[in-house]
Structure formats: structure tokens, C-alpha cells
Design a protein around this motif. Sequence first.
Motif, PDB file in Angstrom:
ATOM      1  N   ALA A  62     -15.271  18.274   2.054  1.00 60.14           N
ATOM      2  CA  ALA A  62     -14.729  19.618   1.903  1.00 60.14           C
ATOM      3  C   ALA A  62     -13.913  20.022   3.122  1.00 60.14           C
ATOM      4  CB  ALA A  62     -15.868  20.618   1.683  1.00 60.14           C
ATOM      5  N   GLY A  63     -12.695  20.506   2.864  1.00 61.25           N
ATOM      6  CA  GLY A  63     -11.844  20.997   3.932  1.00 61.25           C
ATOM      7  C   GLY A  63     -11.140  19.942   4.740  1.00 61.25           C
ATOM      8  N   ALA A  64     -11.303  18.655   4.374  1.00 62.38           N
ATOM      9  CA  ALA A  64     -10.668  17.562   5.139  1.00 62.38           C
ATOM     10  C   ALA A  64     -10.286  16.455   4.170  1.00 62.38           C
ATOM     11  CB  ALA A  64     -11.604  17.048   6.225  1.00 62.38           C
ATOM     12  N   PHE A  65      -9.071  16.535   3.627  1.00 63.37           N
ATOM     13  CA  PHE A  65      -8.643  15.627   2.579  1.00 63.37           C
ATOM     14  C   PHE A  65      -8.686  14.166   3.010  1.00 63.37           C
ATOM     15  CE2 PHE A  65      -5.345  13.266   0.268  1.00 63.37           C
ATOM     16  CZ  PHE A  65      -5.721  13.530  -1.044  1.00 63.37           C
ATOM     17  N   ASN A  66      -8.299  13.880   4.250  1.00 65.29           N
ATOM     18  CA  ASN A  66      -8.194  12.492   4.699  1.00 65.29           C
ATOM     19  C   ASN A  66      -9.507  11.934   5.248  1.00 65.29           C
ATOM     20  OD1 ASN A  66      -6.361  10.205   5.085  1.00 65.29           O
ATOM     21  ND2 ASN A  66      -6.703  10.528   7.271  1.00 65.29           N
ATOM     22  N   GLN A  67     -10.445  12.801   5.565  1.00 67.95           N
ATOM     23  CA  GLN A  67     -11.691  12.370   6.184  1.00 67.95           C
ATOM     24  C   GLN A  67     -12.518  11.545   5.191  1.00 67.95           C
ATOM     25  OE1 GLN A  67     -13.050  15.568   8.728  1.00 67.95           O
ATOM     26  NE2 GLN A  67     -15.152  14.831   8.490  1.00 67.95           N
ATOM     27  N   GLY A  68     -12.948  10.363   5.605  1.00 68.22           N
ATOM     28  CA  GLY A  68     -13.729   9.498   4.726  1.00 68.22           C
ATOM     29  C   GLY A  68     -12.903   8.693   3.750  1.00 68.22           C
ATOM     30  N   SER A  69     -11.587   8.841   3.775  1.00 71.47           N
ATOM     31  CA  SER A  69     -10.725   8.171   2.802  1.00 71.47           C
ATOM     32  C   SER A  69     -10.438   6.725   3.203  1.00 71.47           C
ATOM     33  CB  SER A  69      -9.398   8.924   2.668  1.00 71.47           C
ATOM     34  OG  SER A  69      -8.667   8.847   3.890  1.00 71.47           O
ATOM     35  N   THR A  70      -9.938   5.981   2.239  1.00 68.05           N
ATOM     36  CA  THR A  70      -9.441   4.628   2.479  1.00 68.05           C
ATOM     37  C   THR A  70      -8.084   4.510   1.795  1.00 68.05           C
ATOM     38  OG1 THR A  70     -11.627   3.603   2.593  1.00 68.05           O
ATOM     39  CG2 THR A  70      -9.797   2.158   2.027  1.00 68.05           C
ATOM     40  N   TRP A  71      -7.127   3.905   2.466  1.00 67.48           N
ATOM     41  CA  TRP A  71      -5.853   3.639   1.802  1.00 67.48           C
ATOM     42  C   TRP A  71      -5.364   2.237   2.144  1.00 67.48           C
ATOM     43  CZ3 TRP A  71      -1.570   2.523   4.769  1.00 67.48           C
ATOM     44  CH2 TRP A  71      -1.563   2.990   6.087  1.00 67.48           C
ATOM     45  N   SER A  72      -4.578   1.700   1.241  1.00 70.84           N
ATOM     46  CA  SER A  72      -4.119   0.323   1.387  1.00 70.84           C
ATOM     47  C   SER A  72      -2.792   0.141   0.654  1.00 70.84           C
ATOM     48  CB  SER A  72      -5.157  -0.642   0.800  1.00 70.84           C
ATOM     49  OG  SER A  72      -4.690  -1.979   0.805  1.00 70.84           O
ATOM     50  N   ALA A  73      -1.947  -0.731   1.186  1.00 68.29           N
ATOM     51  CA  ALA A  73      -0.690  -1.090   0.536  1.00 68.29           C
ATOM     52  C   ALA A  73      -0.412  -2.558   0.816  1.00 68.29           C
ATOM     53  CB  ALA A  73       0.462  -0.224   1.046  1.00 68.29           C
ATOM     54  N   ALA A  74       0.180  -3.243  -0.155  1.00 66.82           N
ATOM     55  CA  ALA A  74       0.464  -4.669   0.026  1.00 66.82           C
ATOM     56  C   ALA A  74       1.661  -5.082  -0.814  1.00 66.82           C
ATOM     57  CB  ALA A  74      -0.752  -5.512  -0.348  1.00 66.82           C
ATOM     58  N   LEU A  75       2.357  -6.110  -0.342  1.00 64.54           N
ATOM     59  CA  LEU A  75       3.512  -6.671  -1.034  1.00 64.54           C
ATOM     60  C   LEU A  75       3.349  -8.183  -1.068  1.00 64.54           C
ATOM     61  CD1 LEU A  75       6.378  -6.241  -2.277  1.00 64.54           C
ATOM     62  CD2 LEU A  75       7.280  -6.590   0.045  1.00 64.54           C
ATOM     63  N   GLN A  76       3.561  -8.772  -2.236  1.00 62.20           N
ATOM     64  CA  GLN A  76       3.441 -10.223  -2.400  1.00 62.20           C
ATOM     65  C   GLN A  76       4.720 -10.785  -3.003  1.00 62.20           C
ATOM     66  OE1 GLN A  76       1.502 -12.469  -5.853  1.00 62.20           O
ATOM     67  NE2 GLN A  76      -0.226 -12.276  -4.428  1.00 62.20           N
ATOM     68  N   TYR A  77       5.137 -11.957  -2.500  1.00 63.88           N
ATOM     69  CA  TYR A  77       6.259 -12.690  -3.091  1.00 63.88           C
ATOM     70  C   TYR A  77       5.773 -14.086  -3.432  1.00 63.88           C
ATOM     71  CZ  TYR A  77      10.648 -15.188  -3.670  1.00 63.88           C
ATOM     72  OH  TYR A  77      11.672 -15.959  -4.177  1.00 63.88           O
ATOM     73  N   ALA A  78       5.936 -14.476  -4.678  1.00 62.55           N
ATOM     74  CA  ALA A  78       5.486 -15.799  -5.123  1.00 62.55           C
ATOM     75  C   ALA A  78       6.508 -16.380  -6.082  1.00 62.55           C
ATOM     76  CB  ALA A  78       4.137 -15.705  -5.810  1.00 62.55           C
ATOM     77  N   THR A  79       6.955 -17.586  -5.792  1.00 60.55           N
ATOM     78  CA  THR A  79       7.878 -18.280  -6.670  1.00 60.55           C
ATOM     79  C   THR A  79       7.680 -19.780  -6.494  1.00 60.55           C
ATOM     80  OG1 THR A  79      10.211 -18.623  -7.269  1.00 60.55           O
ATOM     81  CG2 THR A  79       9.734 -18.203  -4.951  1.00 60.55           C
ATOM     82  N   GLY A  80       7.462 -20.486  -7.597  1.00 61.74           N
ATOM     83  CA  GLY A  80       7.239 -21.923  -7.524  1.00 61.74           C
ATOM     84  C   GLY A  80       6.062 -22.247  -6.624  1.00 61.74           C
ATOM     85  N   PRO A  81       6.250 -23.178  -5.688  1.00 58.91           N
ATOM     86  CA  PRO A  81       5.124 -23.592  -4.832  1.00 58.91           C
ATOM     87  C   PRO A  81       4.922 -22.717  -3.599  1.00 58.91           C
ATOM     88  CG  PRO A  81       7.033 -24.946  -4.351  1.00 58.91           C
ATOM     89  CD  PRO A  81       7.442 -24.029  -5.477  1.00 58.91           C
ATOM     90  N   VAL A  82       5.753 -21.684  -3.419  1.00 61.45           N
ATOM     91  CA  VAL A  82       5.736 -20.884  -2.192  1.00 61.45           C
ATOM     92  C   VAL A  82       5.228 -19.479  -2.483  1.00 61.45           C
ATOM     93  CG1 VAL A  82       7.146 -19.915  -0.330  1.00 61.45           C
ATOM     94  CG2 VAL A  82       7.675 -22.176  -1.253  1.00 61.45           C
ATOM     95  N   GLY A  83       4.405 -18.960  -1.570  1.00 60.74           N
ATOM     96  CA  GLY A  83       3.942 -17.590  -1.695  1.00 60.74           C
ATOM     97  C   GLY A  83       3.677 -16.985  -0.332  1.00 60.74           C
ATOM     98  N   VAL A  84       3.918 -15.685  -0.206  1.00 62.96           N
ATOM     99  CA  VAL A  84       3.635 -14.967   1.036  1.00 62.96           C
ATOM    100  C   VAL A  84       3.262 -13.541   0.678  1.00 62.96           C
ATOM    101  CG1 VAL A  84       6.066 -14.346   1.372  1.00 62.96           C
ATOM    102  CG2 VAL A  84       4.503 -14.387   3.338  1.00 62.96           C
ATOM    103  N   ALA A  85       2.358 -12.952   1.446  1.00 60.29           N
ATOM    104  CA  ALA A  85       1.924 -11.579   1.185  1.00 60.29           C
ATOM    105  C   ALA A  85       1.643 -10.883   2.505  1.00 60.29           C
ATOM    106  CB  ALA A  85       0.685 -11.562   0.302  1.00 60.29           C
ATOM    107  N   ALA A  86       1.852  -9.565   2.528  1.00 57.07           N
ATOM    108  CA  ALA A  86       1.565  -8.755   3.696  1.00 57.07           C
ATOM    109  C   ALA A  86       0.910  -7.455   3.236  1.00 57.07           C
ATOM    110  CB  ALA A  86       2.834  -8.459   4.485  1.00 57.07           C
ATOM    111  N   GLY A  87      -0.013  -6.954   4.048  1.00 65.10           N
ATOM    112  CA  GLY A  87      -0.697  -5.739   3.631  1.00 65.10           C
ATOM    113  C   GLY A  87      -1.345  -5.010   4.784  1.00 65.10           C
ATOM    114  N   VAL A  88      -1.736  -3.759   4.504  1.00 66.91           N
ATOM    115  CA  VAL A  88      -2.432  -2.923   5.473  1.00 66.91           C
ATOM    116  C   VAL A  88      -3.627  -2.272   4.786  1.00 66.91           C
ATOM    117  CG1 VAL A  88      -0.895  -0.974   4.988  1.00 66.91           C
ATOM    118  CG2 VAL A  88      -2.205  -1.006   7.118  1.00 66.91           C
ATOM    119  N   LEU A  89      -4.725  -2.133   5.514  1.00 66.36           N
ATOM    120  CA  LEU A  89      -5.935  -1.490   5.019  1.00 66.36           C
ATOM    121  C   LEU A  89      -6.456  -0.549   6.101  1.00 66.36           C
ATOM    122  CD1 LEU A  89      -8.348  -1.205   3.009  1.00 66.36           C
ATOM    123  CD2 LEU A  89      -9.392  -3.159   4.185  1.00 66.36           C
TER     124      LEU A  89
END
Length: 402
Positions: free
Chosen positions: A187-214
Motif C-alpha cells: 500500500a502506498g508504494a507501487f514499486n516496493q516488493g515488485s519484480t520486473w524483467s525484460a529480455a531479447l533473443q535472436y535465433a536463426t539456424g545453428p546460432v542463438g544469442v539472448a540478453a536480459g535484465v532481472l
Amino acid sequence: MKTRRLRAAVLASATLISVPALAQSSVTLFGIVDAGLSYQNSQTTLGSTSNGHSAVKTTSGVWAGSRFGFKGAEDLGGGTKAIFWLENGFSSNTGAQMFGGLFGRQAYVGLTNDQYGSFTAGRQYSSYYLLLLPYAPTRWLTGAVGAHPGDIDGLDTTYRINNALQYTSPKLYGFTLSGTYALGGVAGAFNQGSTWSAALQYATGPVGVAAGVLRINNSTLGGGAWGADSTTNSGGLPGVSAINNGYQTAAAQQRVAVTAGYELTTTLGVSASYANVQFIPGTGSKFKSTAIFNVVGAVIHWLPTPALQLGAGYSYTRATEANGITDPAQYHQITLAESYSLSKRTSVYALQGYTHAHGKTLGTAGASSIINATATVGDGYNATPSSTNGQFVFSAGLITRF
């Protein structure tokens, strides 16, 4: 006679109508049962300074967590489906429920569309984990022995997010984007206790790479005891191990990571990862400066036959100087994994892991003095690390899926 014919026609019509309706919905029961034996050369209780002894014990879920669950989908038309996932974790040794609830592994509901992506709500894994997983060490080495020490970088299933809202895009030109936000409900603190995450993945054929934040925020104002409203709360700081035991009173923890993989052939591949992990203090924390860990690792996997899978990995974890520590903790870990399929559903496996630690770290919750770093292998031994700077474990078992 006409009445009988009319009834028969109505029944036949109802049957024809119900068949496609049933075909548009599905509910599947699934599960894994994994049981085995493990040897650990030195075992003590987390936070204890007593000398540990070797231990041989039965284990559950070493290769993959024992579980059962239900998943389902209903076709809503226009390419959109309603989906749900309910997954329970249990111990095959005792039958006891794990993760604090009937469906403690995952419990979510949502909508999915091949053109627009998927949106889900409930207890689930973060975008960071889901998109980085294909090139993470746990894919080939398991989490119990193969996760980087203590799963400090969160590339295994240590972190499950409550109250989570998650969107994942469809794959477009090889790219997939995902974002997660979980509300702490303070109550009264929207961000308090929260969790957020974002990630981007690129995959094609035999190659893949991903980056993210938590980012995981403590619901206790200023840090201190890990608040019950924190969206990844598990009776304290999530993922507590000998690696981060001194930083339990953090106001927040943050991870930024990159994983990548390349399949050299259909039977041989390599992957690598890097993560920057931060434990951020607040006014109520027992430590004063941000504790930073950098983690690098690499894995090679090989399938010499269709039934035999082999993997080997190495990781290096290093803390930075902070909170009066001038000789920061370092951890070297080597893991080997072998699995042989007896059938499509059943396999036998063996795992070996060794971690060597040196340098200094903070004592339990940061309240005690600077202590010697101790070793722990993967994340299956978080509660029973070594009492010394070295730990070796060996596990073998049988796993079946349904």
C-alpha cells in the motif's frame, strides 16, 4: 415411427456438433519423476562454521525436478487461444510438496496468438530466464550440479515470480522480445516488493544469442528482512547460498546477462554466458556498499549416439572489493554430465561437480565479520555447502517422464 426418426436425427446432429467443439480444446497431464543417490565430500548447514563430513543420501529431482501438472488450451477463434499451466513440485523421496503450495512451480493463465504473441498472468518464470535458457549451462548440465555456484546469476529455476504479468512477442526475423512485471501489492508504494524483467533473443539456424535484465525489489522499506510481499519471497532473500549469504538484507538485487550458443554439427555444440549481479543495500541493510559479482561460463555438449548425451562446463565467479573486503571471493566450478536414454521417456544419468573457493566474503546476513569464502556446487547444495574451500559431488539416478 416419425418421432423415433426425429430423435435419431437430433442425436446424430448433436454428436456431429460436439466432436469439433471437443477437438478445439485440450487438457494434458504431464510429469517427471526423478530419483537417485548423491555423494557429497563435505556437508555443513548454511551459515555454520562447523567442520563438515561426507554424506551419501537419496535425492529427488537432480537431473530435472520431480513434478506433475496440467496444461491446456482452448481455441477462441481468429487464431487466439486461451491457455493455462498448473505445475506442482514434489519430492520423490518423501512425496512431500515443494515450493510452498499445491502448484508452487508455476500457476498461470493467459491468451496466445501466433500473430500477436502471448500474455500470461500468475506465478511464472521471468522473461530473463525464459529467453536466456536455451544457451544457459543448465540446459545441458542440469541446475543441481551445473548451475553456476548458488545460481548467483539466476539462469536456473531458482527464481519464480508471483503476481506476474508477462508478454512475449512472436518470433519475427529471428527476434523474440519478452517483458515481465510483478506487483508487490504494498500500500502506498507501487514499486516496493515488485519484480520486473525484460529480455531479447535472436535465433536463426545453428546460432542463438539472448540478453536480459532481472530486477527484484524488497518490499521492506530500505531493505533488511526480506518482506513477505516481495514477489519472489521464499522465506528470505530468494536463492540464498554460501555465495550471497552475507547480502540477505539487500533492498534490491539486479542481474544483467548475455548467453549465446552455436551448434557446430547436429551432435556437437557450444554455449557461453556472462552475468553482472548486484546486491543493492538500503537504509535497513547490514552491509553498506553494493556487492557485485561477475560470472562467466562455457559449456560443450556432444551426442556420440542418439541415446547418449555428454556435457562439460566451466565457470568463474568473482566478487568485487566492497564492504571492507580487499580480497574478494572467487569461485571456480567444473561440471560433467552423462545421460543415456533407455526409451523415449526414461533415462539414467550421472553428474559430477567440483567447486573451489578462495578469498573473503561477509558472514550470514552481513551482520558478522568478514569470513573465508566456502564452496557450493550448482544450486542443489545451497542449504548444505562445504565447510571448506572445496566441494565435490557425485549424483546418479533414474528419470522418467509422462
